[in-house]
Design a protein around this motif. Sequence first.
Motif, PDB file in Angstrom:
ATOM      1  N   ASP A 149      93.715 133.397 131.779  1.00  0.00           N
ATOM      2  CA  ASP A 149      94.723 133.490 130.720  1.00  0.00           C
ATOM      3  C   ASP A 149      94.141 132.831 129.460  1.00  0.00           C
ATOM      4  OD1 ASP A 149      96.860 133.341 129.029  1.00  0.00           O
ATOM      5  OD2 ASP A 149      98.223 132.374 130.453  1.00  0.00           O
ATOM      6  N   ILE A 150      93.383 133.620 128.708  1.00  0.00           N
ATOM      7  CA  ILE A 150      92.617 133.061 127.585  1.00  0.00           C
ATOM      8  C   ILE A 150      93.519 132.558 126.446  1.00  0.00           C
ATOM      9  CG2 ILE A 150      90.892 133.637 125.810  1.00  0.00           C
ATOM     10  CD1 ILE A 150      89.665 135.469 128.128  1.00  0.00           C
ATOM     11  N   PRO A 151      94.413 133.382 125.905  1.00  0.00           N
ATOM     12  CA  PRO A 151      95.251 132.829 124.829  1.00  0.00           C
ATOM     13  C   PRO A 151      96.100 131.662 125.309  1.00  0.00           C
ATOM     14  CG  PRO A 151      95.931 135.053 125.408  1.00  0.00           C
ATOM     15  CD  PRO A 151      94.676 134.797 126.156  1.00  0.00           C
ATOM     16  N   GLY A 152      96.428 131.671 126.609  1.00  0.00           N
ATOM     17  CA  GLY A 152      97.189 130.552 127.172  1.00  0.00           C
ATOM     18  C   GLY A 152      96.417 129.259 127.050  1.00  0.00           C
ATOM     19  N   TYR A 153      95.154 129.261 127.451  1.00  0.00           N
ATOM     20  CA  TYR A 153      94.420 127.985 127.390  1.00  0.00           C
ATOM     21  C   TYR A 153      94.035 127.624 125.962  1.00  0.00           C
ATOM     22  CZ  TYR A 153      89.414 129.710 127.541  1.00  0.00           C
ATOM     23  OH  TYR A 153      88.191 130.269 127.286  1.00  0.00           O
ATOM     24  N   ILE A 154      93.851 128.656 125.127  1.00  0.00           N
ATOM     25  CA  ILE A 154      93.536 128.353 123.718  1.00  0.00           C
ATOM     26  C   ILE A 154      94.733 127.632 123.089  1.00  0.00           C
ATOM     27  CG2 ILE A 154      93.162 129.394 121.433  1.00  0.00           C
ATOM     28  CD1 ILE A 154      91.402 131.473 122.793  1.00  0.00           C
ATOM     29  N   ARG A 155      95.926 128.090 123.424  1.00  0.00           N
ATOM     30  CA  ARG A 155      97.148 127.487 122.870  1.00  0.00           C
ATOM     31  C   ARG A 155      97.308 126.051 123.374  1.00  0.00           C
ATOM     32  NH1 ARG A 155     102.803 130.102 122.496  1.00  0.00           N
ATOM     33  NH2 ARG A 155     103.750 128.600 121.079  1.00  0.00           N
ATOM     34  N   PRO A 178      84.146 137.761 116.965  1.00  0.00           N
ATOM     35  CA  PRO A 178      85.149 137.388 117.971  1.00  0.00           C
ATOM     36  C   PRO A 178      85.329 135.889 118.078  1.00  0.00           C
ATOM     37  CG  PRO A 178      83.081 138.025 119.005  1.00  0.00           C
ATOM     38  CD  PRO A 178      82.933 138.321 117.547  1.00  0.00           C
ATOM     39  N   LEU A 179      86.405 135.500 118.737  1.00  0.00           N
ATOM     40  CA  LEU A 179      86.620 134.068 118.977  1.00  0.00           C
ATOM     41  C   LEU A 179      85.534 133.507 119.888  1.00  0.00           C
ATOM     42  CD1 LEU A 179      89.656 133.874 117.890  1.00  0.00           C
ATOM     43  CD2 LEU A 179      89.920 132.361 119.835  1.00  0.00           C
ATOM     44  N   SER A 180      85.199 132.234 119.728  1.00  0.00           N
ATOM     45  CA  SER A 180      84.240 131.576 120.621  1.00  0.00           C
ATOM     46  C   SER A 180      84.990 131.134 121.871  1.00  0.00           C
ATOM     47  CB  SER A 180      83.638 130.348 119.944  1.00  0.00           C
ATOM     48  OG  SER A 180      82.702 130.721 119.011  1.00  0.00           O
ATOM     49  N   ILE A 181      85.356 132.093 122.694  1.00  0.00           N
ATOM     50  CA  ILE A 181      86.207 131.798 123.852  1.00  0.00           C
ATOM     51  C   ILE A 181      85.466 130.885 124.840  1.00  0.00           C
ATOM     52  CG2 ILE A 181      87.444 132.844 125.787  1.00  0.00           C
ATOM     53  CD1 ILE A 181      87.757 135.365 124.001  1.00  0.00           C
ATOM     54  N   ARG A 182      84.184 131.202 125.042  1.00  0.00           N
ATOM     55  CA  ARG A 182      83.406 130.392 126.005  1.00  0.00           C
ATOM     56  C   ARG A 182      83.326 128.936 125.549  1.00  0.00           C
ATOM     57  NH1 ARG A 182      78.290 128.593 125.956  1.00  0.00           N
ATOM     58  NH2 ARG A 182      77.570 129.968 124.308  1.00  0.00           N
ATOM     59  N   PRO A 187      96.340 140.445 127.290  1.00  0.00           N
ATOM     60  CA  PRO A 187      95.604 140.789 126.071  1.00  0.00           C
ATOM     61  C   PRO A 187      94.208 141.332 126.401  1.00  0.00           C
ATOM     62  CG  PRO A 187      95.522 138.438 126.443  1.00  0.00           C
ATOM     63  CD  PRO A 187      96.331 139.015 127.567  1.00  0.00           C
ATOM     64  N   PRO A 188      93.536 141.941 125.424  1.00  0.00           N
ATOM     65  CA  PRO A 188      92.239 142.576 125.730  1.00  0.00           C
ATOM     66  C   PRO A 188      91.184 141.603 126.254  1.00  0.00           C
ATOM     67  CG  PRO A 188      92.737 142.712 123.382  1.00  0.00           C
ATOM     68  CD  PRO A 188      93.955 142.189 124.045  1.00  0.00           C
ATOM     69  N   CYS A 189      91.216 140.346 125.748  1.00  0.00           N
ATOM     70  CA  CYS A 189      90.209 139.381 126.204  1.00  0.00           C
ATOM     71  C   CYS A 189      90.389 139.114 127.697  1.00  0.00           C
ATOM     72  CB  CYS A 189      90.314 138.079 125.409  1.00  0.00           C
ATOM     73  SG  CYS A 189      91.983 137.406 125.370  1.00  0.00           S
ATOM     74  N   ARG A 190      91.653 138.925 128.108  1.00  0.00           N
ATOM     75  CA  ARG A 190      91.925 138.616 129.508  1.00  0.00           C
ATOM     76  C   ARG A 190      91.608 139.817 130.400  1.00  0.00           C
ATOM     77  NH1 ARG A 190      97.451 135.985 132.088  1.00  0.00           N
ATOM     78  NH2 ARG A 190      96.566 135.644 134.126  1.00  0.00           N
ATOM     79  N   ARG A 249      92.027 130.715 114.994  1.00  0.00           N
ATOM     80  CA  ARG A 249      91.664 132.119 114.737  1.00  0.00           C
ATOM     81  C   ARG A 249      92.302 133.086 115.728  1.00  0.00           C
ATOM     82  NH1 ARG A 249      86.232 133.188 115.510  1.00  0.00           N
ATOM     83  NH2 ARG A 249      86.401 134.954 114.121  1.00  0.00           N
ATOM     84  N   CYS A 250      92.857 132.539 116.840  1.00  0.00           N
ATOM     85  CA  CYS A 250      93.370 133.426 117.887  1.00  0.00           C
ATOM     86  C   CYS A 250      94.649 134.122 117.428  1.00  0.00           C
ATOM     87  CB  CYS A 250      93.622 132.629 119.164  1.00  0.00           C
ATOM     88  SG  CYS A 250      94.289 133.636 120.481  1.00  0.00           S
ATOM     89  N   TRP A 251      94.733 135.420 117.598  1.00  0.00           N
ATOM     90  CA  TRP A 251      95.900 136.198 117.174  1.00  0.00           C
ATOM     91  C   TRP A 251      97.034 136.158 118.189  1.00  0.00           C
ATOM     92  CZ3 TRP A 251      94.021 141.632 115.205  1.00  0.00           C
ATOM     93  CH2 TRP A 251      93.084 141.458 114.184  1.00  0.00           C
ATOM     94  N   ARG A 252      96.769 135.585 119.342  1.00  0.00           N
ATOM     95  CA  ARG A 252      97.775 135.550 120.415  1.00  0.00           C
ATOM     96  C   ARG A 252      98.244 136.965 120.798  1.00  0.00           C
ATOM     97  NH1 ARG A 252     101.061 130.396 118.090  1.00  0.00           N
ATOM     98  NH2 ARG A 252      99.380 128.932 118.415  1.00  0.00           N
ATOM     99  N   CYS A 253      97.287 137.713 121.171  1.00  0.00           N
ATOM    100  CA  CYS A 253      97.584 139.118 121.514  1.00  0.00           C
ATOM    101  C   CYS A 253      98.353 139.214 122.828  1.00  0.00           C
ATOM    102  CB  CYS A 253      96.287 139.900 121.625  1.00  0.00           C
ATOM    103  SG  CYS A 253      95.151 139.578 120.294  1.00  0.00           S
ATOM    104  N   ASP A 254      98.715 138.072 123.404  1.00  0.00           N
ATOM    105  CA  ASP A 254      99.464 138.124 124.657  1.00  0.00           C
ATOM    106  C   ASP A 254     100.955 138.347 124.428  1.00  0.00           C
ATOM    107  OD1 ASP A 254      99.318 135.619 123.458  1.00  0.00           O
ATOM    108  OD2 ASP A 254      99.717 134.532 125.307  1.00  0.00           O
ATOM    109  N   LYS A 303      85.577 141.991 123.736  1.00  0.00           N
ATOM    110  CA  LYS A 303      86.824 142.754 123.584  1.00  0.00           C
ATOM    111  C   LYS A 303      87.839 142.032 122.694  1.00  0.00           C
ATOM    112  CE  LYS A 303      85.813 146.398 125.604  1.00  0.00           C
ATOM    113  NZ  LYS A 303      85.630 146.732 126.963  1.00  0.00           N
ATOM    114  N   CYS A 304      87.482 140.856 122.172  1.00  0.00           N
ATOM    115  CA  CYS A 304      88.430 140.070 121.385  1.00  0.00           C
ATOM    116  C   CYS A 304      88.867 140.848 120.136  1.00  0.00           C
ATOM    117  CB  CYS A 304      87.783 138.742 120.976  1.00  0.00           C
ATOM    118  SG  CYS A 304      88.773 137.812 119.809  1.00  0.00           S
ATOM    119  N   ARG A 305      90.194 140.829 119.858  1.00  0.00           N
ATOM    120  CA  ARG A 305      90.731 141.611 118.731  1.00  0.00           C
ATOM    121  C   ARG A 305      90.193 141.174 117.382  1.00  0.00           C
ATOM    122  NH1 ARG A 305      96.159 142.950 120.589  1.00  0.00           N
ATOM    123  NH2 ARG A 305      95.823 144.883 121.701  1.00  0.00           N
ATOM    124  N   GLN A 306      89.766 139.900 117.291  1.00  0.00           N
ATOM    125  CA  GLN A 306      89.228 139.416 116.015  1.00  0.00           C
ATOM    126  C   GLN A 306      88.022 140.247 115.586  1.00  0.00           C
ATOM    127  OE1 GLN A 306      89.543 137.689 113.494  1.00  0.00           O
ATOM    128  NE2 GLN A 306      90.625 135.787 113.801  1.00  0.00           N
TER     129      GLN A 306
END
Length: 601
Positions: free
Chosen positions: A148-154, A198-202, A137-140, A593-598, A189-192
Motif C-alpha cells: 500500500d504505497i500511498p498509505g505508507y507515504i501518507r 516518478p516519486l522516489s517510492i523506494r 493505485p497504479p504504483c500498488r 509529490r504524491c497525488w494519492r491516487c488511491d 507506473k507512478c502517475r507523477q
Amino acid sequence: MREERISTIGVEKEVLVDLEEFISEVEKMAGRGARFVTASCRDLGEEGFEIIYHFDIDHKVENIRIKVPKGREVPSISPIFFPALLIENEIKDMFGVKFIGMAIDFDSKLLLHQEAPKIPLLKPSWDKEPAPERKIPPCREACPAGIDIPGYIRLIEEGKYKEAVELIRQQNPLVAISGRVCFAPCETKCRQTIEQSPLSIRLLKRYASDKAGFDLDKSKKPDTGKKVAIVGSGPAGLSCAFYLAKLGHQVVIFEALPKPGGMLRVGIPDYRLPQDILEAEIKTITDLGVEIRCNQKVESVDELFNQGFNAVFLALGAHQNVEMGIPGEDDEKVLNCVTMLRRVNLGEKVEVGEKVGVVGGGNSAIDAARVALRLGAKEVTIFYRRTRAEMPASPEEVEAALEEGIKIEFLCAPTKIERKGDKLAVTNIKMKLGEPDESGRRRPVPIEGSEYTVELDNLVIAIGQRPEVSEKLGVNIGRGNRIEADAMSMKTSRDGVFAGGDVRTGPASVVEAVADGRKAAIAIDKYLGGDGRLYVPEVPYPQQFVMRRDMKEARKQIPRVEVKKLDPKERVKNFNEVELGFTDEQSAQETKRCWRCDWNE
Ligand SMILES: Cc1cc2nc3c(=O)[nH]c(=O)nc-3n(C[C@H](O)[C@H](O)[C@H](O)COP(=O)(O)OP(=O)(O)OC[C@H]3O[C@@H](n4cnc5c(N)ncnc54)[C@H](O)[C@@H]3O)c2cc1C
Ligand code: SF4
C-alpha cells in the motif's frame, strides 16, 4: 485464501477470497442480511480478471474481491442474490468471463463488448455520487508484493514511521533491504510520470525504515504444533518464514551457505546493501522464533518429512552460472560471476588484474564490474551483445557504473578466449540487431568478418544464472531447471511441498521472491489446517479524507528529490554504501509529490 483488508472511507470491509471459498463467503453475506448492490470487473491481463462484489449492510459497503484466471468459470451468485444476474450478464458480455449456474443467462443480450464502459461500475444505489473509496493505485498495482504505497507515504508524511513500516510489512517483511535494492517497478507506473519524474517510492521506504529502526512488532499467534522446513534463506524463504512464524508455526530454515540471506548476502554487494542492515533485518525474523541452520544443504525432502516437518517450502534461488560455451572459457583467469561475487561477499580474498572485461547486460554484470573496480582493477569494460535500450540491468545501476568510469561496449560478444602469457586474448564479434526473439527484444545477429581482439587480465562471465535442483527432491522440474509450482499457491507436484522465488520463476527480483514467499505462507497455513489469513498488526490508516483533485494541481510541479551519493572517485576505493538515504527535509518534499491516487473521487 481469505484475506481481510483495512476499512476505508465508504467501504467498511473487504475480503479477498479464492474461487473455491467464494460462494460460502457470499452465503455468509446473505446470512447477515446483506443487499447486493453491484459488481465491478477489471481485466488484469495475463493474471486474469478481478471481480469485486459490492454489498450493502445497514448503508455500509462491504466488498468481496476475487481473482479469476483466464478461462476459469465463476460460480454465479444469482441463485443467492437474484438481482446479480444483470451485472453478471454484463460482465460476461463485456469481459467474456463465464458464469456457471446463472439464474437467467441473457446470452449476450445486454451490453455489447464495444459499448463497454472504460471504468468499473462502482456506484452505491443510495447516493448520487460514488462514495469516496480507496482503490488500488497504479504504483500498488505494479508492485509484485502489492504494498500500500500511498498509505505508507501518507504515514511518513505524518511522522508515523513505525506504522509506515508495519503497513509495508503486511506485504513485505524486508523493508530496509527493499528500500535499498528493490528495482521499484512501482516507480515506472507512478502517475507523477505524466507530469515529470516518478516519486522516489523506494527511497521513501528506506527512509521509513531508517527512522523506525528494527525494534518492530513481535506479536504472533500461539504455537500451532506444526513444523515447516524452508530450504533456502533468500528473500523468498525469509518472507515465508516471517508470515508462518507469526501464525504460530514452528519454522526452521536450512541454508547451504555459511551465512543466511541468499543473493542478498552473496550476490548484491555491500556498497548497495551493507551486511549490518541485512543482519538486522534477518534478526527481526529470527526474533519471532525462526531457526536458521547454516551449512546445511538439503538433498532430500523425504528426510525433512522423516524429521517431523509437516510441510516444506523450497526457496533454492538460482545460483548456477550460465556458461557461454566458447573455447577457452575454462581458463583460470576467466571468472564466473556468481562465484566471484559470493567469495567477495563472504569476505574471501579475490584478486583481479588491471584490465577486466565483463560479459553480460544484467544487474549481475553491472555488480561484477563495480566489484572488479573496488578489487583494484584500473580499467573495466562490459561487453553487451545488444544496445543500451535492451539492457536488462536497472537504469540507475547502469548510470552508477558509468559514473564510476566503467565502459560499456554495445553490440559485441566474445567468441573465443586464448591465453597469451599472463594475459587473455579475447576475440569479440560485432553484432547488429535483427528480429525480436521470444523475450520481445531484438535478436543480436553476428556481423561476419567483424571479429576483433581485446587483451585483458580477467574476463568475468555474467550472462545469467539458473536454478540448481536435485532430482532427489522428487518435484517436477521444468524449463531452465525451474521447479514447476502453481503461481498462486506455490504448490509443486508433490503433496505438502511448495516452491517459490527464483527457483520457480528463474532469476527475477527480491520483491518477486518476497511475494512468492508470502503466497506460500498463506497456502502452507491452509495446508496445515489454518484459514490462510495472515497475522499482521492492524495499522490505523489516516482517515482524514483529502480531495485528491484539489491537491494534485499543487503537487505535480514539485521536482523529484535527488538523493545524495558518495563521490564516484572516492567510492570505488571501498565497499561503503553509495546511496546515503533521504534527510528529513528531502523526505518531506518527496512525500508532498504524491497525488494519492488511491482515492477514487
Ligand atoms: C549480483 C546480483 C545482484 C542482484 N541485485 C538485485 C537488486 O538490486 N534488486 C533485486 O530486486 N534483485 C536483485 N537480484 C536478484 C535477487 O537477488 C534474487 O531474485 C532473489 O534473491 C531471489 O530470492 P530467492 O529467495 O528466490 O533465492 P536466493 O536469494 O538465491 O536464495 C536461495 C538460497 O537457497 C540456498 N540453497 C540452494 N539450494 C539449497 C539446498 N539444497 N539446501 C539448502 N540451501 C540451499 C542458497 O544457498 C541461497 O542462500 C540480484 C541478483 C544477483 C545475482
Ligand atoms: S503519485 Fe503517489 S499514489 Fe499516485 S502512482 Fe505515484 S506514488 Fe502512487
